[in-house]
Design a protein around this motif. Structure first.
Motif, mmCIF file in Angstrom:
data_model
loop_
_atom_site.group_PDB
_atom_site.id
_atom_site.type_symbol
_atom_site.label_atom_id
_atom_site.label_comp_id
_atom_site.label_asym_id
_atom_site.label_seq_id
_atom_site.Cartn_x
_atom_site.Cartn_y
_atom_site.Cartn_z
ATOM 1 N N GLN A 52 45.116 45.139 46.335
ATOM 2 C CA GLN A 52 44.180 44.028 46.494
ATOM 3 C C GLN A 52 43.415 43.769 45.202
ATOM 4 O O GLN A 52 43.243 42.615 44.781
ATOM 5 C CB GLN A 52 43.199 44.338 47.628
ATOM 6 C CG GLN A 52 43.805 44.298 49.018
ATOM 7 C CD GLN A 52 42.791 44.656 50.082
ATOM 8 O OE1 GLN A 52 42.042 45.627 49.928
ATOM 9 N NE2 GLN A 52 42.758 43.879 51.165
ATOM 10 N N THR A 55 45.581 42.124 42.630
ATOM 11 C CA THR A 55 45.832 40.733 43.001
ATOM 12 C C THR A 55 44.654 39.847 42.616
ATOM 13 O O THR A 55 44.827 38.778 42.017
ATOM 14 C CB THR A 55 46.085 40.622 44.511
ATOM 15 O OG1 THR A 55 47.237 41.399 44.857
ATOM 16 C CG2 THR A 55 46.320 39.164 44.913
ATOM 17 N N PHE A 79 40.960 34.025 49.515
ATOM 18 C CA PHE A 79 42.255 33.617 48.962
ATOM 19 C C PHE A 79 42.394 32.094 48.944
ATOM 20 O O PHE A 79 43.015 31.539 48.037
ATOM 21 C CB PHE A 79 43.392 34.241 49.765
ATOM 22 C CG PHE A 79 43.664 35.672 49.408
ATOM 23 C CD1 PHE A 79 44.201 35.997 48.166
ATOM 24 C CD2 PHE A 79 43.374 36.700 50.282
ATOM 25 C CE1 PHE A 79 44.449 37.314 47.815
ATOM 26 C CE2 PHE A 79 43.619 38.021 49.945
ATOM 27 C CZ PHE A 79 44.155 38.336 48.709
ATOM 28 N N GLU A 83 43.074 30.009 45.648
ATOM 29 C CA GLU A 83 44.151 29.031 45.507
ATOM 30 C C GLU A 83 43.640 27.750 44.848
ATOM 31 O O GLU A 83 44.292 27.191 43.962
ATOM 32 C CB GLU A 83 44.738 28.709 46.876
ATOM 33 C CG GLU A 83 45.898 27.721 46.809
ATOM 34 C CD GLU A 83 46.421 27.353 48.181
ATOM 35 O OE1 GLU A 83 47.501 26.759 48.253
ATOM 36 O OE2 GLU A 83 45.727 27.642 49.179
#
Length: 245
Positions: A52, A55, A79, A83
């Motif tokens: 995580q 990422t 997330f 994006e």
């Protein structure tokens, strides 16, 4: 329960042991530490947390932001926001790519110091206020304080008596000069200094077609620094001069 050493974790994720220690020191990772030998033991849960972290680092989050995100039980919103953030970065990079392509295309289509002809739309120019001039030249710092000024949009109107007015693009409701739509005779000049520029401008004005237009008083010489084409040179600057036919 399977555990892994810091060296094994570094190899699994192809990152350095220093990076993993940094995550441990900042308490992003909290593996078990062997009090006897001081070594860390990483569980599957630690590896999942590290995945995580990696990422979110790829996305662009810093350590403090990751701490905040990982303190939440549900990460979907994080997330979704990531994006949007990445899409903004992609859009910005696409804009840079388009600018680069435009520069390359402009260079490929340019023949310096030769007269060419092109169609231009109606344009309006407004004199740059004297407060933004210094010894007849544009004070870029002073001009940058105004709302309308753009560094790549300084134009010059050259009159028959030699007077030069620095201008910026304007609109039909507020202008000092109107450049009519029509066919223009143009020249792109690549110059390393003011002397070279003046020589090429004089050569442009001596062309019989240009000379006839200027002497008839039907056209004024309009010029500007062609920032787009100039970006491809480290020592020279590209100036474009034009006269309506």
């Amino acid at each position: 329960m399977q555990t892994y050493s810091i060296a094994e974790v570094a190899k699994i994720f192809n990152i350095t042991k220093y990076t993993i220690r940094h995550y441990v020191d900042t308490q992003l990772l909290t593996p078990t530490k062997n009090t006897g030998n001081g070594y860390y033991a990483f569980t599957d849960a630690d590896l999942y947390r590290l995945y995580q972290i990696i990422t979110f680092r790829k996305i662009g989050y810093n350590i403090a932001e990751i701490k905040t995100v990982l303190s939440q039980g549900e990460l979907t919103d994080a997330f979704k926001f990531a994006e949007q953030k990445i899409q903004q970065q992609i859009d910005a990079l696409l804009k840079v790519k388009a600018d680069i392509q435009e520069i390359v295309q402009a260079q490929g289509n340019t023949q310096f110091n030769d007269i060419f002809f092109c169609e231009k739309p109606t344009r309006f120019l407004k004199k740059i206020p004297v407060d933004f001039l210094h010894h007849g030249e544009v004070d870029l710092f002073a001009a940058s304080q105004s709302d309308y000024f753009q560094i790549d949009h300084v134009n010059y109107m050259v009159h028959r008596d030699g007077q030069i007015d620095a201008c910026f693009p304007s609109h039909a409701n507020d202008y000092d000069y109107q450049l009519a739509a029509g066919t223009y005779a143009c020249m792109d000049i690549l110059a390393a200094d003011e002397q070279q520029l003046e020589q090429q401008v004089a050569r442009f004005k001596r062309d019989p077609l240009i000379q006839g237009r200027l002497q008839a008083g039907n056209g004024e010489l309009h010029g500007y620094e062609n920032i787009l084409k100039s970006l491809a040179y480290s020592e020279e600057t590209v100036f474009t001069v034009e006269v309506i036919l």
